[in-house]
Motif scaffolding. Structure first.
Motif, PDB file in Angstrom:
ATOM      1  N   THR A 207     -15.234  46.520  71.213  1.00  0.00           N
ATOM      2  CA  THR A 207     -14.407  47.606  71.743  1.00  0.00           C
ATOM      3  C   THR A 207     -12.972  47.125  71.982  1.00  0.00           C
ATOM      4  OG1 THR A 207     -16.345  48.519  72.825  1.00  0.00           O
ATOM      5  CG2 THR A 207     -14.200  49.297  73.597  1.00  0.00           C
ATOM      6  N   THR A 208     -12.005  47.864  71.468  1.00  0.00           N
ATOM      7  CA  THR A 208     -10.559  47.629  71.598  1.00  0.00           C
ATOM      8  C   THR A 208     -10.073  46.380  70.858  1.00  0.00           C
ATOM      9  OG1 THR A 208     -10.527  46.336  73.667  1.00  0.00           O
ATOM     10  CG2 THR A 208     -10.573  48.755  73.869  1.00  0.00           C
ATOM     11  N   SER A 209     -10.962  45.662  70.169  1.00  0.00           N
ATOM     12  CA  SER A 209     -10.525  44.554  69.326  1.00  0.00           C
ATOM     13  C   SER A 209      -9.900  45.107  68.045  1.00  0.00           C
ATOM     14  CB  SER A 209     -11.729  43.669  68.982  1.00  0.00           C
ATOM     15  OG  SER A 209     -11.364  42.638  68.098  1.00  0.00           O
ATOM     16  N   ALA A 210      -9.134  44.266  67.352  1.00  0.00           N
ATOM     17  CA  ALA A 210      -8.454  44.703  66.126  1.00  0.00           C
ATOM     18  C   ALA A 210      -8.781  43.766  64.970  1.00  0.00           C
ATOM     19  CB  ALA A 210      -6.937  44.743  66.329  1.00  0.00           C
ATOM     20  N   HIS A 211      -8.904  44.333  63.776  1.00  0.00           N
ATOM     21  CA  HIS A 211      -8.932  43.537  62.550  1.00  0.00           C
ATOM     22  C   HIS A 211      -7.483  43.332  62.124  1.00  0.00           C
ATOM     23  CE1 HIS A 211     -13.163  43.295  62.025  1.00  0.00           C
ATOM     24  NE2 HIS A 211     -13.349  44.586  61.876  1.00  0.00           N
ATOM     25  N   HIS A 212      -6.998  42.123  62.260  1.00  0.00           N
ATOM     26  CA  HIS A 212      -5.570  41.849  62.124  1.00  0.00           C
ATOM     27  C   HIS A 212      -5.229  41.042  60.877  1.00  0.00           C
ATOM     28  CE1 HIS A 212      -1.570  40.435  63.923  1.00  0.00           C
ATOM     29  NE2 HIS A 212      -1.523  41.747  63.976  1.00  0.00           N
ATOM     30  N   MET A 213      -6.228  40.634  60.077  1.00  0.00           N
ATOM     31  CA  MET A 213      -5.957  39.880  58.849  1.00  0.00           C
ATOM     32  C   MET A 213      -5.148  40.721  57.862  1.00  0.00           C
ATOM     33  SD  MET A 213      -9.688  38.211  58.082  1.00  0.00           S
ATOM     34  CE  MET A 213     -10.545  37.170  59.270  1.00  0.00           C
ATOM     35  N   LYS A 214      -4.316  40.039  57.066  1.00  0.00           N
ATOM     36  CA  LYS A 214      -3.551  40.711  56.011  1.00  0.00           C
ATOM     37  C   LYS A 214      -3.740  39.899  54.720  1.00  0.00           C
ATOM     38  CE  LYS A 214      -0.893  41.247  60.014  1.00  0.00           C
ATOM     39  NZ  LYS A 214      -1.421  42.438  60.544  1.00  0.00           N
ATOM     40  N   ILE A 215      -4.656  40.355  53.872  1.00  0.00           N
ATOM     41  CA  ILE A 215      -5.059  39.593  52.689  1.00  0.00           C
ATOM     42  C   ILE A 215      -5.081  40.510  51.468  1.00  0.00           C
ATOM     43  CG2 ILE A 215      -6.902  38.228  51.629  1.00  0.00           C
ATOM     44  CD1 ILE A 215      -7.860  37.513  54.464  1.00  0.00           C
ATOM     45  N   LEU A 216      -4.582  40.020  50.344  1.00  0.00           N
ATOM     46  CA  LEU A 216      -4.687  40.694  49.059  1.00  0.00           C
ATOM     47  C   LEU A 216      -5.245  39.686  48.057  1.00  0.00           C
ATOM     48  CD1 LEU A 216      -4.169  42.836  46.851  1.00  0.00           C
ATOM     49  CD2 LEU A 216      -1.775  42.091  46.811  1.00  0.00           C
ATOM     50  N   VAL A 217      -6.380  40.011  47.444  1.00  0.00           N
ATOM     51  CA  VAL A 217      -7.014  39.115  46.472  1.00  0.00           C
ATOM     52  C   VAL A 217      -7.063  39.819  45.125  1.00  0.00           C
ATOM     53  CG1 VAL A 217      -9.048  37.755  45.899  1.00  0.00           C
ATOM     54  CG2 VAL A 217      -8.421  38.080  48.306  1.00  0.00           C
ATOM     55  N   VAL A 218      -6.617  39.131  44.077  1.00  0.00           N
ATOM     56  CA  VAL A 218      -6.609  39.674  42.714  1.00  0.00           C
ATOM     57  C   VAL A 218      -7.497  38.790  41.841  1.00  0.00           C
ATOM     58  CG1 VAL A 218      -5.187  40.232  40.715  1.00  0.00           C
ATOM     59  CG2 VAL A 218      -4.286  40.603  43.020  1.00  0.00           C
ATOM     60  N   ASP A 219      -8.585  39.373  41.339  1.00  0.00           N
ATOM     61  CA  ASP A 219      -9.502  38.695  40.413  1.00  0.00           C
ATOM     62  C   ASP A 219     -10.095  37.405  40.987  1.00  0.00           C
ATOM     63  OD1 ASP A 219      -9.184  40.642  38.497  1.00  0.00           O
ATOM     64  OD2 ASP A 219      -7.597  39.581  37.417  1.00  0.00           O
ATOM     65  N   ASP A 220     -10.151  37.279  42.281  1.00  0.00           N
ATOM     66  CA  ASP A 220     -10.643  36.060  42.943  1.00  0.00           C
ATOM     67  C   ASP A 220      -9.881  34.818  42.486  1.00  0.00           C
ATOM     68  OD1 ASP A 220     -12.462  37.833  43.936  1.00  0.00           O
ATOM     69  OD2 ASP A 220     -14.254  36.813  43.186  1.00  0.00           O
ATOM     70  N   ALA A 221      -8.719  35.017  41.867  1.00  0.00           N
ATOM     71  CA  ALA A 221      -7.969  33.910  41.266  1.00  0.00           C
ATOM     72  C   ALA A 221      -6.598  33.720  41.887  1.00  0.00           C
ATOM     73  CB  ALA A 221      -7.816  34.141  39.758  1.00  0.00           C
ATOM     74  N   LEU A 222      -6.055  34.776  42.460  1.00  0.00           N
ATOM     75  CA  LEU A 222      -4.740  34.723  43.117  1.00  0.00           C
ATOM     76  C   LEU A 222      -4.852  35.523  44.405  1.00  0.00           C
ATOM     77  CD1 LEU A 222      -1.238  34.975  41.615  1.00  0.00           C
ATOM     78  CD2 LEU A 222      -1.848  36.613  43.383  1.00  0.00           C
ATOM     79  N   ALA A 223      -4.283  34.990  45.476  1.00  0.00           N
ATOM     80  CA  ALA A 223      -4.404  35.676  46.763  1.00  0.00           C
ATOM     81  C   ALA A 223      -3.116  35.541  47.565  1.00  0.00           C
ATOM     82  CB  ALA A 223      -5.582  35.105  47.566  1.00  0.00           C
ATOM     83  N   PHE A 224      -2.828  36.586  48.326  1.00  0.00           N
ATOM     84  CA  PHE A 224      -1.744  36.586  49.310  1.00  0.00           C
ATOM     85  C   PHE A 224      -2.386  36.628  50.696  1.00  0.00           C
ATOM     86  CE2 PHE A 224      -0.161  38.642  45.486  1.00  0.00           C
ATOM     87  CZ  PHE A 224       1.107  38.114  45.307  1.00  0.00           C
TER      88      PHE A 224
END
Length: 501
Positions: free
Chosen positions: A128-145
């Protein structure tokens, strides 16, 4: 031999090799690189965030990458043009309320949630009131931000942070203030590690297990210069205890390790300075006769009324504690302004120990990021590698150059002239006729603000129920404690003045 900062199950979840690793400063570059990477995807695009605003333009001033420019329309177009592509978006469920609050209509949100080639889910797997704060972008499991930048309103800016920048506006055209942020781009096993974390998040949110995609060569974004090649990096997480999932606080361990590893200085950029546990370790370093300098870059004030009420009051208390511990005059805290004197909002979350280590990601220096919200940081330890240490220094010097309106070469030369003193460097190069740093002075808090800052509601480090939050806001017990703290603060200030002569 000096022990590595990267210790699995302590300061990180896993250590993986990054074939290429780059630190990307400010969202103008990130949005462009991310769009190009998604256009070159062959199997899967997986976007995880605290918030998304489908209305924002990825290139608001001049489009250089193909496809629609608004992020929502681009994702739809990508899924429709490439039906073989698996496009997934995972957004924090309570973040949908922010969408309504900033003007996105229910019909617009419903359009986003309807199936149309994009698997869009709201993630409610949190206390309760917690946040999912991750910011991730994954492309083809080969490149990620992975970092601190969301694809939402108000994030876009360039490193110049010019006054009145035309691309810095709301979807309805209202001008927005300057904004400073940081993320990263990785390939190799490190990208696959982030893909595994993304799959875990999807499973926790939906109960669906994702299979890895076929091996694919990463398409490194055009114009993005890698800061490191073939380097092991740590992937560190914060995860609150939830149902059968155990509590994880690797980011806290990494933060402690980096602070303790510094010999000459710590350079920290963070949206907040509110964690008592972290400040206590910083205080220990300040009390050492030969400890490091500590330079912190914060925004002038937090973004939003509630954040300002909670985080700014906590920051005042932390600054006071650090100043009292600073008997050797080695602590400074600033906020950046552009050449016109307009404050630049600092949303970056990045930390350096000398030229040895850096940590960058989504975690702030507050309690929530160390135990209550889900976070992901990348950690680099260049301890025994001169080339990697030089790269860490280049990233750090580039950030200082950005804030001081100087070139990286000027920063490096000034650091040599000052024998490695960041404080003297800033004193030497800081000039009000360009972008510069302004000292942040703590103000006096009212008794009500002190009470709020002491409560669990201000900045919890562990999941707490609403009943406990309400009780902590209404109880009167801390009043005597706060008055005692004020007396001790006055005594410590007088003792410090006497010590300094």
């Amino acid at each position: 031999m000096t022990q590595s900062i990267l210790v699995p199950d302590d300061t990180c979840w896993t250590v993986e090799e990054a074939a290429r690793f780059a630190v990307i400063v400010d969202a103008a570059d990130y949005y462009r690189f991310a769009k190009e990477a998604m256009l070159k995807a062959r199997h899967r695009v997986f976007l995880i965030g605290w918030d998304f605003d489908a209305r924002i333009e990825l290139e608001p001033e001049a489009q250089t990458v193909g496809g629609p420019n608004r992020v929502g329309r681009f994702m739809e177009w990508l899924a429709q043009e490439r039906p073989e592509l698996d496009v997934r978006v995972l957004k924090w469920d309570i973040g949908i309320l922010r969408s309504l609050g900033r003007g996105e209509t229910p019909a617009f949100l419903l359009h986003w949630l309807m199936p149309k080639g994009i698997d869009f889910r709201l993630d409610s797997a949190h206390p309760t009131t917690s946040a999912h704060h991750m910011k991730i972008l994954v492309v083809d499991d080969a490149l990620a931000f992975c970092g601190g930048i969301d694809m939402t309103m108000g994030r876009w800016d360039t490193r110049e942070h010019h006054e009145g920048r035309p691309g810095r506006h709301t979807p309805r055209g209202k001008p927005l203030p300057p904004w400073h942020d940081v993320t990263t781009c990785v390939t190799g096993a490190a990208a696959r590690g982030l893909a595994v974390l993304a799959a875990h998040r999807w499973f926790w949110a939906t109960g669906e297990e994702l299979e890895p995609v076929p091996p694919t060569e990463p398409h490194w974004p055009t114009g993005l210069v890698a800061d490191f090649e073939d380097i092991p990096i740590g992937i560190a997480r914060t995860l609150p205890r939830y149902e059968e999932r155990a509590h994880v606080n690797e980011i806290l361990g990494a933060t402690y390790a980096i602070i303790r590893a510094a010999e000459r200085f710590l350079y920290i950029e963070s949206q907040y300075l509110a964690s008592r546990r972290i400040c206590e370790v910083l205080m220990e370093r300040l009390e050492e006769p030969d400890g490091p300098e500590i330079v912190v870059i914060n925004p002038e004030t937090a973004d939003g009324w509630l954040e300002a009420k909670a985080m700014d009051t906590a920051r005042v208390r932390m600054i006071r504690l650090l100043m009292e511990a600073d008997v050797h005059d080695r602590f400074r805290i600033y906020y950046p302004v552009n050449a016109a004197g307009t404050p630049i909002y600092v949303h970056a979350k990045i930390m350096f120990a000398d030229d040895r280590a850096l940590k960058v990601g989504s975690a702030n220096i507050n309690n929530r990021s160390m135990g209550y919200d889900s976070e992901c940081d990348i950690v680099v330890d260049a301890v025994a590698h001169p080339e990697r240490r030089a790269a860490v220094a280049r990233v750090r010097d580039g950030l200082l150059a950005e804030h001081l309106g100087r070139s990286a070469a000027e920063v490096r030369e000034a650091l040599e002239r000052t024998n490695g003193s960041l404080i003297e460097l800033i004193d030497t190069l800081n000039s009000t006729d360009r972008k510069h740093l302004v000292p942040l002075r703590p103000r006096e808090l009212s008794l009500g603000e002190e009470l709020f800052a002491e409560s669990d509601a201000a900045d919890p480090i562990r999941p707490v129920g609403l009943r406990r939050i309400l009780r902590s806001l209404t109880q009167r017990a801390p009043v005597r404690q706060i008055r005692q703290m004020r007396r001790r603060r006055i005594e410590a200030r007088n003792a410090r003045r006497q010590h300094l002569g």
